[in-house]
Design a protein around this motif. Structure first.
Motif, short mmCIF file in Angstrom:
data_model
loop_
_atom_site.label_atom_id
_atom_site.label_comp_id
_atom_site.label_asym_id
_atom_site.label_seq_id
_atom_site.Cartn_x
_atom_site.Cartn_y
_atom_site.Cartn_z
N ARG A 48 8.31 -66.48 4.90
CA ARG A 48 8.17 -67.05 3.55
C ARG A 48 7.92 -65.93 2.56
O ARG A 48 7.21 -64.96 2.84
CB ARG A 48 6.99 -68.04 3.53
N VAL A 49 8.49 -66.06 1.37
CA VAL A 49 8.20 -65.21 0.23
C VAL A 49 7.78 -66.13 -0.92
O VAL A 49 7.97 -67.35 -0.85
CB VAL A 49 9.41 -64.35 -0.16
N PRO A 50 7.19 -65.57 -1.99
CA PRO A 50 6.68 -66.46 -3.05
C PRO A 50 7.74 -67.33 -3.71
O PRO A 50 7.47 -68.46 -4.11
CB PRO A 50 6.07 -65.49 -4.06
N PHE A 67 4.41 -69.96 -8.16
CA PHE A 67 5.76 -69.66 -7.69
C PHE A 67 6.24 -70.85 -6.86
O PHE A 67 5.48 -71.77 -6.55
CB PHE A 67 5.77 -68.38 -6.87
N ALA A 68 7.48 -70.81 -6.46
CA ALA A 68 8.06 -71.95 -5.72
C ALA A 68 7.34 -72.20 -4.41
O ALA A 68 7.17 -73.35 -4.00
CB ALA A 68 9.55 -71.68 -5.47
N ARG A 69 6.86 -71.15 -3.74
CA ARG A 69 6.25 -71.33 -2.43
C ARG A 69 4.89 -70.67 -2.31
O ARG A 69 4.39 -70.44 -1.22
CB ARG A 69 7.19 -70.77 -1.35
N LEU A 149 5.20 -54.70 -4.10
CA LEU A 149 6.39 -55.53 -4.02
C LEU A 149 6.01 -56.94 -3.58
O LEU A 149 4.90 -57.19 -3.11
CB LEU A 149 7.38 -54.91 -3.05
N GLN A 150 6.93 -57.88 -3.74
CA GLN A 150 6.60 -59.26 -3.36
C GLN A 150 6.20 -59.30 -1.88
O GLN A 150 6.83 -58.67 -1.04
CB GLN A 150 7.77 -60.20 -3.63
#
Length: 791
Positions: A48-50, A67-69, A149-150
């Protein structure tokens, strides 16, 4: 159990000792079996990423960016520290951050940034969050200090803690420091560093990693500025560092990189920017002020595993008196216990320990006791019976008390993450105080459970209270030593409320300084071990633990007379100054190395005594500012590239520069000088920095330089406090702070401020700053040095 573990276990059964034999094989099997049953089985994971930004919610000091996630909480404190946490993580609960955390910056504003991102703007720092979750920390002028970084998570499909990865970029010229006690530093080169407190199982050198006290704290020094980053997560993990290259790759800089991987726990961190002194001061305000050791703990101390008994202790103390060695404390190791059982005394070896302690105290020597966490699993043992009555010991996932293998044999371990257990354990120190002990050192508290293979600690599935939240050893392991130190400190404060406790610990975590200090653990005897000793002290100081020191002479083996003397000369300028050795190692008393070494040892030991008022001052200033006693040369000039790479010298406070000899056969050595005028304290000759000079370093001493204009409180010939003033350079002024010894209670002594200036060709004026612009000249108890150096 793999093939390598099987080979180790077969070898182990042929060797005697608590860490070997069939007991060690059984202990390792038991730990492995507990984890096989108590930990979730590995399985499918979901990455998963944001995702992209979906909205924001402004709040005090910043706000929440969704964020979406995931979601990101960003806050800036009134002191300019930045906090951010993903997935709803806040600053609490935390074993590192004191109280409810600092006040927030009411003027910080969350506002839109370009390309769909957001930023938090404050007076001291700006935080920019991209629309996909990258986070930049910038100066108010817009210069990027750090770019995270993300992040990425890997979540078990069946539920459970998620692993995560955070990659970061810093300036190409940046240098990394910190990560707790690292033998290979203080500058941390390219490589991977594990974040798991680990007993190295024997003497260690610069290539051994991890050690007993790891911390997810980095100090990053670059031309664009200095910053500290602390990832508040106690789980097992690793940091991989890569220094940048200026001008690399088609004329472009390759930025420095840091990659943090954690096996679980929250993704949250603090970032503090500014000059090094400001950074550590803000960090101390977050994690707690360093404890001030009693003044006697700033003198020379001696320890040995294997003193034998009362007779040998008395002989060692008498030898110090005979050879004019100013001994402040003597430490008893595990051999003074009855069969290695904690909070007991071997009555045959020490038939009347309180009388021995009283006799030594009359000579000005305190007794210090080792305390290990492992309690012998024997119903006849009083500590075991008492602990069982209050359900004090760590249990496994099935609810059974975990048994490991420690020095007493089969042992159980208190759960120091429980407030009730900490209070029970703290009360046990009443027995130590009744025996006459004045201080305590904690060992084996990573914690250690011997085993023929695998990780020599408790099962990762073992259950802990974690302040009532509940969890397992994966989360509790790294804070076990910290919570043990808290238990002891709070217990001693209750038992002796009028005395400051003296406590230092082999293991710990961020915040250990609130309760005491640390020591190196079992550093190997050898020139690499000598160099590692300095690295450990410098690294811990930059992570907030200013009071630490090595086993002078090394833990194992037999140092040569030259090596021993050079180690003693280094140790005399480190906060915890203690000779120590293992059971079968050579002696560490100075007279054991011949008359020449003894003569030179007396000189450096007398210098330590002379500087005791300066050490007292540094200890109180550390409590007020967080500044370590021992500092890297770049402390006041992080912009000087040559100082960032200098690892063989250090500053002691603001006034002294110490250049120890770390290699055999050296009688002259190059010394890198920071900016300003410096005096060689042995010859009085003056030098101008920045630059490099070549100084004599005969066997009798190491180069020590004093900053021009500085004011050092020292012990005068009459035993009283004297101000040693090093003349300012012509056309310049100087200054210094002095804190007088207020005793070993809780008094808060005044900080005296002095300024120095030249008045004519042959006179230096010393004035005390009385506040509100009033300066009062001081003439008595002042000794000026350096006037004849021609500066």
């Amino acid at each position: 159990m793999n093939g390598q573990d099987l080979v180790r276990s077969v070898k182990a059964v042929s060797v005697e000792g608590p860490a070997r034999g069939w007991r060690a094989v059984r202990s390792a099997w038991r730990r492995s079996r507990a984890d096989a049953v108590g930990l979730p089985r590995g399985g499918a994971e979901r990455a998963r990423v944001p995702g992209a930004v979906t909205g924001v919610e402004p709040g005090p000091g910043g706000g929440v960016i969704r964020f979406a996630r995931s979601e990101l909480r960003v806050r800036v404190t009134a002191g300019g520290a930045v906090f951010w946490g993903w997935d709803g993580a806040g600053p609490e609960p935390s074993y590192a951050v004191v109280g409810a955390g600092p006040d927030l910056d009411s003027r910080a504003v969350l506002e839109p940034d370009k390309e769909g991102g957001w930023r938090v703007v404050s007076e001291r720092v700006t935080v920019v969050v991209s629309r996909h979750g990258a986070v930049e920390v910038r100066t108010p002028g817009g210069v990027v200090l750090r770019r995270d970084l993300q992040p990425r998570w890997w979540e078990p499909v069946g539920g459970g803690p998620a692993r995560w990865l955070q990659r970061s970029e810093v300036a190409a010229d940046a240098r990394f420091f910190g990560l707790g006690g690292r033998a290979g530093g203080p500058r941390l080169r390219d490589g991977s560093y594990r974040l798991w407190n680990t007993d190295p199982e024997g003497a260690f050198g610069p290539l051994d990693d991890p050690l007993s006290l790891t911390m997810p704290v980095q100090m990053v020094v670059a031309d664009v500025g200095t910053h500290l980053v602390f990832h508040d997560n106690t789980w097992d993990g690793s940091v991989t560092l890569r220094e940048g290259e200026e001008g690399a790759g088609s004329g472009h800089d390759r930025r420095g990189c840091s990659e943090l991987r954690m096996d679980g726990g929250p993704l949250r961190c603090w970032v503090v920017v500014g000059a090094p002194a400001r950074v550590v001061q803000v960090f101390a305000s977050l994690t707690g002020s360093p404890a001030v050791p009693p003044s006697w703990a700033l003198g020379y101390q001696h320890a040995r595993w294997g003193f034998g008994g009362e007779g040998e202790v008395r002989r060692v103390v008498a030898g110090c008196r005979e050879h004019e060695i100013p001994l402040s404390a003597l430490h008893l190791d595990i051999d003074h216990h009855d069969s290695h059982r904690v909070f007991t005394v071997d009555q045959e070896r020490f038939p009347d320990l309180p009388v021995l302690a009283k006799d030594l105290a009359e000579d000005g020597v305190r007794l210090v006791s080792i305390v290990d966490p492992g309690v012998k699993a024997d119903p006849a043992d009083e500590v075991y019976a008492s602990g069982r009555s209050v359900d004090a010991f760590v249990r496994d996932a099935q609810g059974r008390v975990v048994e490991g293998l420690a020095w007493p044999g089969e042992s159980v371990y208190p759960d120091f993450t429980s407030p009730e257990v900490r209070r029970w354990w703290g009360g046990l120190y009443e027995e130590r105080l009744a025996q006459g002990f004045a201080g305590f050192w904690h060992g084996m508290n990573e914690p250690v459970s011997f085993g023929a293979f695998g990780d020599p600690t408790l099962p990762r599935s073992a259950r802990h209270a974690l302040e009532g939240r509940g969890g397992d050893h994966r989360e509790a392991h790294n804070v076990y030593g910290l919570c043990m130190a808290q238990a002891a400190h709070e217990g001693l404060c209750r038992l002796r409320p009028d005395e400051r406790p003296f406590l230092f610990s082999r293991s710990g975590w961020v915040g250990l300084q609130r309760y005491g200090g640390s020591w190196s653990g079992n550093v190997a005897t050898g020139w690499p071990g000598l160099r590692a000793s300095l690295s450990l002290v410098l690294g811990l100081g930059l992570c907030g633990v200013p009071y630490s020191g090595p086993d002078v002479g090394g833990f194992d083996g037999d140092p040569s007379p030259e090596m021993y003397l050079r180690w003693l000369q280094l140790g005399a300028f480190l906060p915890l100054f203690r000779t120590h050795a293992a059971l079968r190692a050579g002696r560490r008393e100075p007279w054991e190395f011949g008359p020449e070494v003894l003569r030179h040892a007396r000189v450096v030991l007398d210098e330590r005594q002379r500087l005791l008022p300066y050490w007292v001052t540094l200890s109180h200033l550390a409590q007020r500012t967080g500044a370590p006693y021992v500092r890297p040369l770049w402390w006041s000039a992080p912009e000087e590239h040559s100082l960032r790479d200098c690892e063989d010298a250090f500053l002691l406070g603001d006034a002294l520069l110490v250049a120890p000899v770390l290699e055999p056969g050296v009688t002259r050595r190059a010394v890198r000088l920071p900016r300003g005028h410096w005096y060689d304290t042995a010859t009085g000759r003056a030098y101008e920095g920045p630059g490099q000079v070549l100084l004599d370093a005969p066997l009798s001493r190491v180069p020590v330089l004093a900053r021009a204009g500085s004011v050092l409180p020292v012990r005068g010939a009459d035993g009283g406090l004297e101000l040693e003033v090093w003349a300012p350079a012509r056309g310049r002024t100087g200054s210094g702070l002095v804190v007088r010894d207020g005793g070993d209670g809780w008094q808060v002594p005044e900080v005296e401020r002095y300024v120095t200036r030249r008045a004519g060709r042959g006179r230096v004026v010393v004035e005390r700053d009385c506040g509100e612009g009033e300066l009062r000249e001081v003439t008595e108890g002042v000794r000026v040095r350096g006037l004849d150096a021609g500066t």
